[in-house]
Design an enzyme around this catalytic site. Structure first.
Site, PDB file in Angstrom:
ATOM      1  N   PRO A  17       0.851  -1.185   0.000  1.00  0.00           N
ATOM      2  CA  PRO A  17       0.000   0.000   0.000  1.00  0.00           C
ATOM      3  C   PRO A  17       0.889   1.239   0.000  1.00  0.00           C
ATOM      4  O   PRO A  17       1.822   1.331   0.799  1.00  0.00           O
ATOM      5  CB  PRO A  17      -0.776  -0.112   1.330  1.00  0.00           C
ATOM      6  CG  PRO A  17       0.015  -1.036   2.190  1.00  0.00           C
ATOM      7  CD  PRO A  17       0.895  -1.865   1.302  1.00  0.00           C
ATOM      8  N   CYS A 107       2.178   2.831   9.903  1.00  0.00           N
ATOM      9  CA  CYS A 107       2.230   4.190   9.344  1.00  0.00           C
ATOM     10  C   CYS A 107       2.804   5.166  10.375  1.00  0.00           C
ATOM     11  O   CYS A 107       2.284   5.273  11.488  1.00  0.00           O
ATOM     12  CB  CYS A 107       0.834   4.623   8.898  1.00  0.00           C
ATOM     13  SG  CYS A 107       0.877   6.283   8.185  1.00  0.00           S
ATOM     14  N   ASN A 211       9.586  -6.596   4.015  1.00  0.00           N
ATOM     15  CA  ASN A 211       9.358  -5.358   3.246  1.00  0.00           C
ATOM     16  C   ASN A 211      10.440  -4.321   3.572  1.00  0.00           C
ATOM     17  O   ASN A 211      10.855  -4.191   4.705  1.00  0.00           O
ATOM     18  CB  ASN A 211       7.966  -4.801   3.599  1.00  0.00           C
ATOM     19  CG  ASN A 211       7.725  -3.398   3.086  1.00  0.00           C
ATOM     20  OD1 ASN A 211       7.518  -2.475   3.862  1.00  0.00           O
ATOM     21  ND2 ASN A 211       7.767  -3.209   1.779  1.00  0.00           N
ATOM     22  N   GLY A 212      10.834  -3.631   2.506  1.00  0.00           N
ATOM     23  CA  GLY A 212      11.766  -2.512   2.667  1.00  0.00           C
ATOM     24  C   GLY A 212      12.901  -2.535   1.682  1.00  0.00           C
ATOM     25  O   GLY A 212      13.709  -3.461   1.669  1.00  0.00           O
ATOM     26  N   ASP A 213      12.895  -1.537   0.778  1.00  0.00           N
ATOM     27  CA  ASP A 213      14.027  -1.282  -0.121  1.00  0.00           C
ATOM     28  C   ASP A 213      14.257  -2.344  -1.191  1.00  0.00           C
ATOM     29  O   ASP A 213      15.371  -2.455  -1.708  1.00  0.00           O
ATOM     30  CB  ASP A 213      15.334  -1.108   0.671  1.00  0.00           C
ATOM     31  CG  ASP A 213      15.280   0.046   1.640  1.00  0.00           C
ATOM     32  OD1 ASP A 213      14.396   0.906   1.480  1.00  0.00           O
ATOM     33  OD2 ASP A 213      16.114   0.086   2.557  1.00  0.00           O
ATOM     34  N   GLY A 235       7.122  -1.725  -2.580  1.00  0.00           N
ATOM     35  CA  GLY A 235       6.396  -0.463  -2.689  1.00  0.00           C
ATOM     36  C   GLY A 235       7.025   0.452  -3.717  1.00  0.00           C
ATOM     37  O   GLY A 235       6.683   0.420  -4.905  1.00  0.00           O
TER      38      GLY A 235
HETATM   39  C1  LIG Z   1       4.373   7.884   0.021  1.00  0.00           C
HETATM   40  C2  LIG Z   1       4.217   6.614   0.820  1.00  0.00           C
HETATM   41  C3  LIG Z   1       2.948   6.228   1.231  1.00  0.00           C
HETATM   42  C4  LIG Z   1       2.772   5.050   1.976  1.00  0.00           C
HETATM   43  N1  LIG Z   1       1.513   4.657   2.334  1.00  0.00           N
HETATM   44  C5  LIG Z   1       1.348   3.516   3.053  1.00  0.00           C
HETATM   45  C6  LIG Z   1       0.041   3.048   3.410  1.00  0.00           C
HETATM   46  O1  LIG Z   1      -0.978   3.623   3.020  1.00  0.00           O
HETATM   47  N2  LIG Z   1      -0.027   1.917   4.160  1.00  0.00           N
HETATM   48  C7  LIG Z   1       1.079   1.228   4.580  1.00  0.00           C
HETATM   49  O2  LIG Z   1       0.977   0.213   5.249  1.00  0.00           O
HETATM   50  N3  LIG Z   1       2.301   1.633   4.218  1.00  0.00           N
HETATM   51  C8  LIG Z   1       2.459   2.732   3.474  1.00  0.00           C
HETATM   52  N4  LIG Z   1       3.710   3.106   3.088  1.00  0.00           N
HETATM   53  C9  LIG Z   1       4.850   2.236   3.415  1.00  0.00           C
HETATM   54  C10 LIG Z   1       5.064   1.209   2.284  1.00  0.00           C
HETATM   55  O3  LIG Z   1       3.976   0.326   2.163  1.00  0.00           O
HETATM   56  C11 LIG Z   1       6.339   0.379   2.543  1.00  0.00           C
HETATM   57  O4  LIG Z   1       6.211  -0.275   3.786  1.00  0.00           O
HETATM   58  C12 LIG Z   1       7.590   1.245   2.561  1.00  0.00           C
HETATM   59  O5  LIG Z   1       7.598   2.178   1.504  1.00  0.00           O
HETATM   60  C13 LIG Z   1       8.855   0.377   2.471  1.00  0.00           C
HETATM   61  O6  LIG Z   1       8.807  -0.449   1.331  1.00  0.00           O
HETATM   62  P1  LIG Z   1       9.524  -0.055  -0.069  1.00  0.00           P
HETATM   63  O7  LIG Z   1      10.962   0.228   0.264  1.00  0.00           O
HETATM   64  O8  LIG Z   1       9.347  -1.274  -0.929  1.00  0.00           O
HETATM   65  O9  LIG Z   1       8.826   1.159  -0.581  1.00  0.00           O
HETATM   66  C14 LIG Z   1       3.903   4.262   2.341  1.00  0.00           C
HETATM   67  C15 LIG Z   1       5.170   4.660   1.897  1.00  0.00           C
HETATM   68  C16 LIG Z   1       5.339   5.800   1.129  1.00  0.00           C
HETATM   69  C17 LIG Z   1       6.714   6.179   0.653  1.00  0.00           C
END
Ligand SMILES: Cc1cc2nc3c(=O)[nH]c(=O)nc-3n(C[C@H](O)[C@H](O)[C@H](O)COP(=O)(O)O)c2cc1C
Length: 356
Positions: A17, A107, A211-213, A235
């Site tokens: 998300p 969040c 999850n992460g990066d 994400g």
């Molecule tokens: C702009 C933005 C909005 C996000 N919105 C949500 C959200 O609505 N719900 C949630 O659980 N995490 C949210 N996240 C966190 C992401 O789901 C994810 O955990 C985080 O970006 C790390 O993963 P990634 O490195 O693959 O992006 C958000 C992150 C970003 C950058």
């Protein structure tokens, strides 16, 4: 293969998300990208949904919760701290097409944590487990939880909270390998994810999703190998490269990277995203949104001089289609070996991709 309660996923890869980004229009773009093995994203999630807003059928929230038969399996994510309202919203989500329901426990944004939702739930694990229990009992679809490691380094609660959530019926845990205090820097901690995986040994049927990066198929495999997690949620990597699921699914299944999409194919994905936005949101919003999203796509379409600047000047669907159609034709010409070495300059404020 990854299973969340009664739901069997095709691949262990989940679209995260991302508030403001992972709407129905984008989820469909991701779902349509499948590799030579026919595999792609396993589960895609809505942005976080405010229970009160969806229960009062607020127009904006209805859009955020919108789904369709092609958008399956879909997880709807809820946030908040009031168990009765969350339970009612979970029933609403199930009735409106959710395959699974996720409770946001990660969040870090003030607007959410000030109302005790999101990662504030990590500060009171006892009440959080009771809240989760009430949501699980309200619906028949699987309920999952998405956590950070803890509020800060002095309060790493996820290794205790995750099994306690599984005890009350939570069907999968997604763990973002950072604390709330860390927000998004430095890098996600694989050892933190591994600790949560370890803590879930007594719940072998409840998968842990890391999850992460994750920005490449190799990152996804490394996260699974190093932490032992059963799946990976992506994400920001997917905002820039929605084809990452296609590539990663193939890589996990065969050990080899598939033939990458050509620049022309990637440009077609961008055009497809625009058409999807146009279909669901109308012209004004579609033009505005593609204007924002082009910054994410742009690095993967280079060299295409002036791409972002040109898209910013576009005001209509016809103009965008024209611009991309022209660019795609130039890229295809180049791929076929007939391109010139000079980037063609199109009319008034638009430029075509450089034949590199
Ligand atoms: C702009 C933005 C909005 C996000 N919105 C949500 C959200 O609505 N719900 C949630 O659980 N995490 C949210 N996240 C966190 C992401 O789901 C994810 O955990 C985080 O970006 C790390 O993963 P990634 O490195 O693959 O992006 C958000 C992150 C970003 C950058």
């Amino acid at each position: 293969m990854l299973r969340i309660g009664s739901v069997q996923l095709e691949t262990p890869l989940l679209l995260a998300p991302i508030a403001g980004y992972c709407d129905l229009a984008f989820r469909l773009v991701v779902r349509r990208l499948r590799g030579p093995t026919g595999l792609g994203v396993g589960l895609a999630c809505t942005d976080l949904l405010c229970p009160q807003a969806i229960l009062s059928e607020n127009q904006k929230s209805l859009w955020l919760a919108a789904t369709c038969p092609e958008d399956k399996p879909v997880c709807m994510q809820l946030y908040g701290a009031d168990p009765a309202i969350l339970a009612e919203a979970a029933r609403w989500a199930q009735a409106h097409g959710a395959t699974t329901i996720d409770i946001n426990m990660g969040c870090p944004v003030d607007k959410v944590t000030k109302k005790n939702g999101g990662s504030k739930l990590l500060c009171d694990p006892g009440s959080t487990v009771l809240l989760a229990k009430q949501v699980v009992e309200a619906v028949t679809v699987p309920v999952t939880a998405k956590l950070r490691l803890g509020w800060d380094d002095q309060h790493i609660v996820a290794p205790d909270l995750a099994p306690a959530l599984a005890d009350v019926g939570i069907a999968a845990i997604t763990i973002h390998g950072r604390t709330t205090e860390q927000m998004f820097r430095p890098s996600a901690r694989l050892e933190g994810i591994a600790r949560v995986v370890e803590s879930m040994r007594r719940h072998p049927l409840v998968p842990v999703i890391g999850n992460g990066d994750v920005k490449s198929p190799q990152d996804a495999k490394r996260m699974m190998d190093v932490t032992g997690c059963a799946g990976v949620m992506i994400g920001r990597g997917a905002l820039a490269q929605p084809w990452i699921f296609r590539d990663t699914a193939h890589y996990l299944a065969t050990g080899e990277l598939p033939e990458p999409l050509s620049r022309a194919e990637k440009a077609r994905v961008v055009l497809g995203h625009f058409e999807s936005l146009l279909h669901y949101r109308g012209e004004r919003i579609a033009v505005n949104m593609i204007n924002q999203r082009i910054s994410w796509y742009s690095p993967h379409l280079q060299p295409w001089p002036g791409l972002r600047q040109s898209v910013r000047t576009i005001r209509s669907a016809a103009e965008f289609r024209d611009f991309m159609g022209h660019g795609i034709a130039r890229l295809e010409e180049f791929d076929a070996g007939g391109g010139t070495s000079e980037p063609e300059q199109a009319e008034a404020g638009t430029s075509a991709p450089e034949a590199a």
